[in-house]
Write an enzyme that holds these catalytic residues in place. Structure first.
Site, PDB file in Angstrom:
ATOM      1  N   GLY A 132      36.879 -11.084  25.949  1.00  0.00           N
ATOM      2  CA  GLY A 132      36.575  -9.085  26.350  1.00  0.00           C
ATOM      3  C   GLY A 132      36.811  -8.055  26.043  1.00  0.00           C
ATOM      4  O   GLY A 132      36.580  -8.243  24.526  1.00  0.00           O
ATOM      5  N   SER A 133      37.198  -6.812  26.231  1.00  0.00           N
ATOM      6  CA  SER A 133      36.862  -5.354  25.394  1.00  0.00           C
ATOM      7  C   SER A 133      38.433  -5.387  24.759  1.00  0.00           C
ATOM      8  O   SER A 133      38.603  -4.302  24.135  1.00  0.00           O
ATOM      9  CB  SER A 133      37.050  -4.301  26.470  1.00  0.00           C
ATOM     10  OG  SER A 133      35.400  -4.874  27.457  1.00  0.00           O
ATOM     11  N   THR A 134      39.445  -6.003  25.429  1.00  0.00           N
ATOM     12  CA  THR A 134      40.022  -6.270  24.044  1.00  0.00           C
ATOM     13  C   THR A 134      39.965  -6.689  22.564  1.00  0.00           C
ATOM     14  O   THR A 134      40.736  -6.029  21.486  1.00  0.00           O
ATOM     15  CB  THR A 134      41.595  -7.458  24.630  1.00  0.00           C
ATOM     16  OG1 THR A 134      40.965  -9.157  24.836  1.00  0.00           O
ATOM     17  CG2 THR A 134      41.992  -7.005  25.795  1.00  0.00           C
TER      18      THR A 134
END
Length: 752
Positions: A292-294
């Site tokens: 995801g956004s990490t």
């Protein structure tokens, strides 16, 4: 008769002369005996020498069915061993009445299931039972034998258990360090051969062959047991609140990539591995997740390095259409936030911003290069077996675009940590290290494992800029998705992640993997922490809600333990949220016990006096103070006390401490003590202190109100300690940082 003697003499000649050598060798074999000298398996310890795995004495139970049945003790033996060992009577009966193929009872039968490698407490009960039974039945032997052996013991139980691993009951290394370094830990057994007489006594003039056992090597891990404990506590809180399938956390030193903590829930106790053997699985290196956004951190670093990221440049958020992709890629907020800057897009975790940066500006070739340089799609080389390498699919335009914000990418948690550590430490990708040193007890030599640089991925300047951008994801309490990771007093950089899980062939709207990764302090990183939670029970929560608070808890305690000074004062404009802790009660405890308790809670303290028991503590138990506040433990009566170092304490606490010692305090200025000087004034011993607003330069920041004018200081000094010390600050308030995906397209939108 003569003929008979001639035959006898001839036979003697043949036996003693012609075949003498053969018979002598056969006789030596009957005289000789051999015993194995078992090598001791090496220990596994943490970075401070605390033992995590060691050999200890164990006992194996066996029975003599022939003797038991001859003496008529079958039922008594079955009942007694059942009560002590908890083995079923049916299983015991099979052993106690075991026979050979010809129908005769066996003379030796091991009770493997339940009677193998028992501890001393159970062995003592069995000894007592057989002595009482022998006395009652008036027999010499009741047919129960205890053989001494070694077994593996894990004194810290669940602590770092997935890293350490375990040995099964047969002594085979199964997982973790135990399996990966089995050859080094095992050592080599020795032996002794000697000649004996008919009573098995060694012959003094007999031949002896001796080969000493070579004990296994001792392994020291990079794990810090205190930080491991902080991580375990944080994951257990997540488990209680969100009941996920699993959760994993890794803490590392970004400058060396030494792993300070690695933990998974559910946990298991390697001493009783058979109870929950499945929990020995180490998700940190063996499980693949869509990050995801990490993962946007890698895209951001590449964009900054290539000069295509302008934080003040604006774009239209909400959605973006990519050629060859039927559906547009959307932000988590489907309508977007209007026209915003790219820095605001980072704070909001806008997918559109990263598609523009990665797919449109960097392009496939450069994206692939940077993702590869950051270590994705390949093993990190950590010294643990069965590590997976993950994958990045770049076959179609949709896969390239989705990868920019962490969808369609599979990574391990350890890869994430190594990549973000490279962003934090000046751009160097380092090989993760779980082994600090290996010591050979036979040669007394120690091999230290040094940090290993894999490659330079980005420049130091890019590293600095990315850190500043990621810091705003946490510090911006209005727009930042990582605001729940904010730690008052410290500069923290981080990124949240909320990824949809694949359910069959499509992405699920109810199953998510949520995460947070970050490091602190931004200007001089000492720790990087990654937390990933698989399927929390609430599909509406994201990484900022679930993982960010755990990150804050771990990092704050770890920085206090490391003695890292805050970046700014508690009362500065950066203190948007006040963080406090409650002082535990250690009065009347022994000094060692009090020190251990405070250390476990990452509380900074100083001993005042040379006594063995804590008579009083300042601030008092139950006080709410800033987490960096030092606690003073008074161990002697005031007439015996020396003046402690008061730097960093508030005026209130300084007054109370000097009152206990019996010395007058003369303050100058306001705020917290920055210097002190003992003088004699009119034949009276006094302590002059200079106070100033806190700056964090000395690494200690108080939490109590320092806004006191000089006149009030003098008045308080005259009263010499009439003030109480239980004034504290209100606790900070945490707010949710993420919202879950609302009707996002399963094929082209990550949840965050």
């Amino acid at each position: 008769m003569t003929l008979l003697f001639l035959i006898l003499i001839s036979r003697i000649y043949v036996v003693q002369v012609v075949e003498g050598a053969k018979w002598y060798e056969l006789a030596k074999k009957r005289w000789s005996t051999e015993e194995q000298l078992v090598a001791k398996r090496g220990t596994i310890a943490d970075r401070d020498g605390n033992v995590l795995a060691m050999d200890t004495i164990a006992y194996n139970v066996s029975v003599n069915p022939q003797l038991i049945n001859e003496e008529g003790l079958t039922e008594e033996i079955i009942d007694g061993l059942h009560d002590i060992l908890g083995i079923s009577k049916e299983e015991l009966r099979k052993n106690v009445t075991a026979k050979k193929e010809d129908g005769d009872f066996l003379v030796h039968r091991e009770i493997r299931n339940g009677g193998w490698q028992i501890d001393k407490a159970l062995a003592d009960k069995i000894r007592k039972f057989r002595e009482e039974l022998a006395k009652e039945k008036k027999v010499y032997d009741v047919g129960i034998d205890l053989a001494e052996s070694l077994k593996r013991y894990y004194p810290r139980k669940t602590l770092a258990s997935q890293v350490v691993g375990y040995l099964n009951k047969e002594g085979a290394a199964m997982t973790g360090i135990e399996a990966s370094f089995d050859e080094q830990l095992s050592g080599e057994n020795g032996l002794i051969k000697y000649e004996k007489d008919g009573k098995r006594v060694q012959l003094s003039e007999g031949e002896v062959e001796y080969k000493p056992a070579e004990d296994g090597q001792n392994i020291q891990l990079t794990i810090d047991s205190d930080i491991q404990h902080y991580v375990d506590e944080a994951l257990q809180e997540i488990q209680k609140k969100y009941a996920p399938k699993s959760a994993t956390a890794i803490a590392a030193d970004p400058n060396t990539m030494e792993i300070l903590a690695m933990s998974n829930i559910p946990q298991y106790d390697p001493n009783e591995y058979w109870k929950n053997n499945a929990n020995s699985y180490n998700h940190a290196i063996k499980s693949l997740y869509e990050p995801g956004s990490t993962f946007k951190i890698a895209t951001l670093a590449a964009a900054v390095e290539e000069g295509v990221f302008n934080p003040d440049e604006t774009y239209k958020s909400g959605r973006i259409k990519i050629k060859g992709i039927p559906n547009p890629i959307r932000d988590i907020k489907r309508e977007g936030w209007g026209t915003i800057t790219f820095l605001e897009g980072l704070k909001y975790s806008s997918n559109v911003a990263f598609v523009k940066l990665g797919y449109e500006r960097l392009g496939e070739e450069k994206l692939r290069k940077y993702y590869t340089d950051f270590g994705f799609g390949q093993k990190t080389g950590i010294q643990l077996g069965s590590e997976l390498k993950g994958s990045i699919r770049f076959q179609y335009p949709s896969e390239i675009a989705n990868a920019t914000f962490g969808q369609g990418v599979s990574v391990t948690p350890i890869q994430q940590v190594a990549a973000v550590a490279a962003v934090a430490n000046g751009g160097k990708l380092l090989q993760p290290q779980i082994i600090k040193s290996i010591t050979d007890p036979n040669t007394k030599s120690t091999t230290n494992i040094e940090p290993k640089v894999v490659r330079q991925v980005i420049s130091e300047e890019t590293s600095r800029k990315v850190g500043e951008y990621l810091e705003q994801v946490v510090s911006d309490q209005e727009k930042g998705t990582g605001k729940n990771a904010y730690i008052e007093g410290y500069r923290v950089a981080g990124k949240t992640g909320t990824a949809q899980k694949v359910d069959g062939i499509n992405y699920s709207d109810t199953k998510f993997v949520v995460s947070f990764i970050g490091y602190a302090p931004v200007d001089n990183p000492k720790i990087v922490v990654y937390i990933v939670v698989d399927e929390p029970n609430d599909s509406l929560v994201g990484g900022g809600t679930v993982a960010a608070p755990a990150f804050k808890q771990i990092v704050l305690k770890s920085l206090r333990k490391m003695g890292v000074a805050p970046n700014y004062a508690a009362d500065s404009e950066n203190a948007a949220k006040e963080v406090t802790m409650t002082i535990p009660d250690v009065t009347d405890l022994k000094v060692d016990q009090a020190k251990a308790e405070l250390k476990a809670k990452a509380v900074s303290f100083e001993l005042v006096g040379n006594g063995k028991t804590v008579l009083q503590q300042i601030p008092a138990a139950g006080s709410s103070v800033h987490p960096t506040q030092r606690i003073y433990l008074i161990t002697e009566q005031k007439e015996k006390l020396a003046i402690p170092d008061l730097k960093g304490v508030s005026l209130r606490d300084a007054l109370e401490i000097t009152s206990l010692i019996g010395i007058r305090l003369i303050p100058e200025g306001q705020g917290f003590v920055v210097s002190q000087k003992e003088e004699t004034l009119n034949n009276v011993r006094v302590l002059k202190v200079v106070l100033a607003p806190p700056t964090g330069a000395d690494g200690v920041v108080g939490s109590q109100d320092a806004e006191t004018d000089a006149a009030e200081n003098e008045e308080k000094a005259a009263s010499a300690g009439n003030e109480s010390s239980d004034e504290g600050q209100p606790a900070g308030t945490d707010e949710a940082a993420d919202s879950a995906s609302n009707g996002s397209s399963p094929n082209n939108t990550a949840a965050e």
